[in-house]
Design a protein around this motif. Sequence first.
Motif, mmCIF file in Angstrom:
data_model
loop_
_atom_site.group_PDB
_atom_site.id
_atom_site.type_symbol
_atom_site.label_atom_id
_atom_site.label_comp_id
_atom_site.label_asym_id
_atom_site.label_seq_id
_atom_site.Cartn_x
_atom_site.Cartn_y
_atom_site.Cartn_z
ATOM 1 N N LEU A 25 0.835 -1.203 0.000
ATOM 2 C CA LEU A 25 0.000 0.000 0.000
ATOM 3 C C LEU A 25 0.868 1.251 0.000
ATOM 4 N N ILE A 26 0.764 2.049 -1.051
ATOM 5 C CA ILE A 26 1.501 3.310 -1.142
ATOM 6 C C ILE A 26 0.571 4.439 -0.727
ATOM 7 N N ASP A 27 0.887 5.096 0.379
ATOM 8 C CA ASP A 27 0.046 6.176 0.887
ATOM 9 C C ASP A 27 0.332 7.462 0.112
ATOM 10 N N HIS A 28 -0.007 7.425 -1.163
ATOM 11 C CA HIS A 28 0.235 8.554 -2.058
ATOM 12 C C HIS A 28 -0.640 8.375 -3.286
ATOM 13 N N TYR A 29 -0.650 9.392 -4.158
ATOM 14 C CA TYR A 29 -1.416 9.274 -5.400
ATOM 15 C C TYR A 29 -0.523 8.952 -6.599
ATOM 16 N N CYS A 30 0.805 8.870 -6.355
ATOM 17 C CA CYS A 30 1.733 8.518 -7.422
ATOM 18 C C CYS A 30 2.944 7.812 -6.833
ATOM 19 N N CYS A 31 3.737 7.219 -7.690
ATOM 20 C CA CYS A 31 4.963 6.553 -7.255
ATOM 21 C C CYS A 31 6.110 7.558 -7.217
ATOM 22 N N ASP A 32 6.739 7.654 -6.079
ATOM 23 C CA ASP A 32 7.944 8.461 -5.928
ATOM 24 C C ASP A 32 8.815 7.771 -4.889
ATOM 25 N N LEU A 33 10.055 8.175 -4.786
ATOM 26 C CA LEU A 33 10.970 7.467 -3.902
ATOM 27 C C LEU A 33 10.593 7.573 -2.427
ATOM 28 N N GLN A 34 10.097 8.750 -1.998
ATOM 29 C CA GLN A 34 9.747 8.899 -0.580
ATOM 30 C C GLN A 34 8.708 7.887 -0.114
ATOM 31 N N PRO A 35 7.545 7.765 -0.766
ATOM 32 C CA PRO A 35 6.581 6.749 -0.313
ATOM 33 C C PRO A 35 7.073 5.319 -0.519
ATOM 34 N N LEU A 36 7.921 5.093 -1.536
ATOM 35 C CA LEU A 36 8.453 3.743 -1.754
ATOM 36 C C LEU A 36 9.439 3.342 -0.656
ATOM 37 N N LEU A 37 10.166 4.315 -0.119
ATOM 38 C CA LEU A 37 11.119 4.018 0.946
ATOM 39 C C LEU A 37 10.422 3.427 2.167
ATOM 40 N N LYS A 38 9.175 3.848 2.417
ATOM 41 C CA LYS A 38 8.443 3.362 3.583
ATOM 42 C C LYS A 38 8.054 1.894 3.441
ATOM 43 N N LEU A 39 7.993 1.392 2.206
ATOM 44 C CA LEU A 39 7.587 0.011 1.970
ATOM 45 C C LEU A 39 8.773 -0.944 1.863
ATOM 46 N N ALA A 40 9.966 -0.404 1.727
ATOM 47 C CA ALA A 40 11.140 -1.258 1.516
ATOM 48 C C ALA A 40 11.480 -2.039 2.779
ATOM 49 N N CYS A 41 11.777 -3.331 2.618
ATOM 50 C CA CYS A 41 12.152 -4.163 3.768
ATOM 51 C C CYS A 41 13.674 -4.180 3.902
ATOM 52 N N MET A 42 14.228 -2.997 4.171
ATOM 53 C CA MET A 42 15.664 -2.825 4.381
ATOM 54 C C MET A 42 15.877 -1.489 5.072
ATOM 55 N N ASP A 43 17.086 -1.284 5.545
ATOM 56 C CA ASP A 43 17.449 -0.002 6.140
ATOM 57 C C ASP A 43 17.636 1.009 5.009
ATOM 58 N N THR A 44 16.780 2.035 4.958
ATOM 59 C CA THR A 44 16.800 2.988 3.838
ATOM 60 C C THR A 44 17.533 4.282 4.166
ATOM 61 N N TYR A 45 18.302 4.279 5.246
ATOM 62 C CA TYR A 45 18.988 5.515 5.650
ATOM 63 C C TYR A 45 19.919 6.026 4.556
ATOM 64 N N VAL A 46 20.739 5.121 4.009
ATOM 65 C CA VAL A 46 21.720 5.519 2.989
ATOM 66 C C VAL A 46 21.019 5.991 1.727
ATOM 67 N N ILE A 47 19.974 5.265 1.307
ATOM 68 C CA ILE A 47 19.257 5.648 0.091
ATOM 69 C C ILE A 47 18.564 6.992 0.272
ATOM 70 N N ASN A 48 17.992 7.230 1.456
ATOM 71 C CA ASN A 48 17.381 8.529 1.705
ATOM 72 C C ASN A 48 18.433 9.637 1.701
ATOM 73 N N LEU A 49 19.614 9.321 2.214
ATOM 74 C CA LEU A 49 20.711 10.296 2.191
ATOM 75 C C LEU A 49 21.103 10.626 0.755
ATOM 76 N N LEU A 50 21.140 9.602 -0.100
ATOM 77 C CA LEU A 50 21.448 9.813 -1.517
ATOM 78 C C LEU A 50 20.338 10.604 -2.195
ATOM 79 N N LEU A 51 19.104 10.332 -1.797
ATOM 80 C CA LEU A 51 17.972 11.062 -2.366
ATOM 81 C C LEU A 51 18.053 12.544 -2.021
ATOM 82 N N VAL A 52 18.334 12.834 -0.762
ATOM 83 C CA VAL A 52 18.449 14.230 -0.333
ATOM 84 C C VAL A 52 19.623 14.913 -1.032
ATOM 85 N N SER A 53 20.748 14.191 -1.175
ATOM 86 C CA SER A 53 21.919 14.774 -1.824
ATOM 87 C C SER A 53 21.730 14.919 -3.323
ATOM 88 N N ASN A 54 20.737 14.224 -3.885
ATOM 89 C CA ASN A 54 20.462 14.337 -5.314
ATOM 90 C C ASN A 54 19.326 15.332 -5.555
#
Length: 310
Positions: free
Chosen positions: A171-200
């Motif tokens: 379940l994506i709590d959004h009206y479209c696919c983007d990395l932020q809502p997808l990060l909440k569904l990932a079954c892994m530690d998303t700290y590094v990916i979120n850091l890369l997202l912010v830096s990008n």
Amino acid sequence: MQQNNSTTEFILLGLTQDPMKKKMVFVIFFIFYLGTVVGNLLIVVTIKTSRTLGSPMYYFLFYLSLADSCFSTSTAPRLIVDSLSAKNIITYNECMTQVFALHFFGCMEVLVLILMAFDRYVAICKPLHYPTIMSRRVCTILIVLAWIGSFIHSIAQIILALRLPFCGPSLIDHYCCDLQPLLKLACMDTYVINLLLVSNSGAICSSSFVILMISYIVILHSLRNHSAEGRKKALSTCTSHIIVVIIFFGPCIFIYTRPPTTFPMDKMVAVFYTIGTPFLNPLIYTLRNAEVKNAMKKLWHIKITSESRR
């Protein structure tokens, strides 16, 4: 597109689950999207057919309107269709495609806004060198670089998205696919990916906003040396650009420059910059620009005249 997990589809929760509110969402955003497409395509056709709108500023405005139409199309049709559906399923490949399109045309809009600011800077601060610096060849090269930069940015987003494993709720709590809502569904530690997202994305939004605001401050400061008529015309153009910059970059910075936390207003903020801004841009650039309005009047006069002669 190769996926690296067991999830083959997601369910978009949209803006609301209330049946009556979903009907309101359909009506409101159908009107917004129709206005966006018609308004931006009208600007595209007007600039393409008008002989008086051949300057670099309108050359860049052509691509801004084109990017606006595509940017809104990457999210609005899905939101409109889903508002009439009971279960809003989007496949993994469709989701990844939407992530790519959203960031490609969003980045294109950012880069074109920077080019428009650069054009105004040269026109106002270096008027004698303007024809040489902003030649058609230079403008074409700058637009090509903007397309390439947008593609590189989108590829980087897709690489981050493809690295996310999904093995739990879809379940994506959004009206479209983007990395932020997808990060909440990932079954892994998303700290590094979120850091890369912010830096990008975050760095692109923040740095571009700072660059644009500094450039317009320099431009406005240099206007004191111009005549009253020239100052009024330049001020009108720059004001339009500044309004667009603020209403576009404000929500973008709010979304892409923070830790992976959720706020109740996130979806509405995203709606504002993905659907609202592309809708407002044609209004801002036509209502505040006499040359565009005159060119549109001539275009419709020629069309009506040719139709009446048939």
